[in-house]
Design a protein around this motif. Sequence first.
Motif, PDB file in Angstrom:
ATOM      1  N   ARG A   4       0.687  -1.220   0.102  1.00 26.71           N
ATOM      2  CA  ARG A   4      -0.037  -0.149  -0.091  1.00 26.71           C
ATOM      3  C   ARG A   4       0.647   1.275   0.043  1.00 26.71           C
ATOM      4  N   ASP A  64      -0.916   0.702  -6.103  1.00 30.78           N
ATOM      5  CA  ASP A  64      -0.558  -0.680  -5.260  1.00 30.78           C
ATOM      6  C   ASP A  64       0.821  -0.878  -5.474  1.00 30.78           C
ATOM      7  N   ASN A 148      -7.460  -0.957  -2.411  1.00 27.88           N
ATOM      8  CA  ASN A 148      -8.219  -0.856  -1.190  1.00 27.88           C
ATOM      9  C   ASN A 148      -9.571  -0.144  -1.728  1.00 27.88           C
ATOM     10  N   ARG A 153     -10.793  -5.157  -0.096  1.00 25.21           N
ATOM     11  CA  ARG A 153      -9.826  -5.374  -1.108  1.00 25.21           C
ATOM     12  C   ARG A 153     -10.761  -5.987  -2.552  1.00 25.21           C
ATOM     13  N   THR A 191     -13.696   1.942   5.315  1.00 23.75           N
ATOM     14  CA  THR A 191     -13.726   0.517   4.772  1.00 23.75           C
ATOM     15  C   THR A 191     -14.608  -0.137   5.575  1.00 23.75           C
TER      16      THR A 191
END
Length: 282
Positions: A4, A64, A148, A153, A191
């Motif tokens: 990340r 990523d 993300n 994910r 998230t």
Amino acid sequence: MTRRVLAVFASLALLTACAQPSPLVGDGSAFAPAAPGAVSTDWAAFPVDQVPRPIIVASDGMVDLTGFHSGEGKLAFLGGAISLTAPLPEAPATVAVDLPEGRFTFPALPPDDAFASLRAQGSPGNVSGATPAPLRVTSVTLGAAEFNTDRGRVRLPAWLFGGPDIMGTIAWPAVGKEAFWRYGEPNDAATVAPAQLSQEGRRIRWSVPGQDNCPSSPVMRYRVEVTETPTTVLLTTIGEVVSTPGPEDKDRACLAIGIAPEPYDVDLTTPLGNRVVLADSI
């Protein structure tokens, strides 16, 4: 380093965590819908009925990566100093994307657009001192990577950029901008992975600060309040001081260790559906 880009930026700063004690247990009660204007209007236009639901990339960005082989490479990336020495492959007309609602086809993002967006993630203002040599990108291929999102994910087709100072590759989605909500813009969406939702979508397994056993810390308790609108669910964690340390404990030293959060079940008045979860704390 994690895959990340947030970890790259975090590695340049000293991060400290303030551990706090145990929460109240969620009581399962429903919360009233929000009054008009109680929540930011930034998400008021989010198309909750659109199929497929627009992809909302989490706040740590659309990059990523694993990391870099040198500090100079990392600084170059953070400063936006990236040079492309590889030929760009031809992009397909479309790419297939597996989303929670099923498989969908979107226009592909050309690799030159992906590279321009990748380079724009950095800025000379992110680094100080001498400017490092540019980070060299010597290969560009079409593959896939995990990113993300506000629903956990998600594996997406991706342009993979490689080079001698890059560990593995740096990935940028190869999916057209129309598949995303406010493409490339930062957002405050939280998230909530599928595993955090009950089967009917009325309960979210949230978390609050965990137990701190340090005698010199105040004893806290926590609750989570819910504010619902047609497009958002705002979860506000509220901490209350139950007691403060006495004279014999207030100066006692404790080890600075990370405290794991504790689960807190939050019930909604209606299923979450496609609404966006936002988080706040008081």
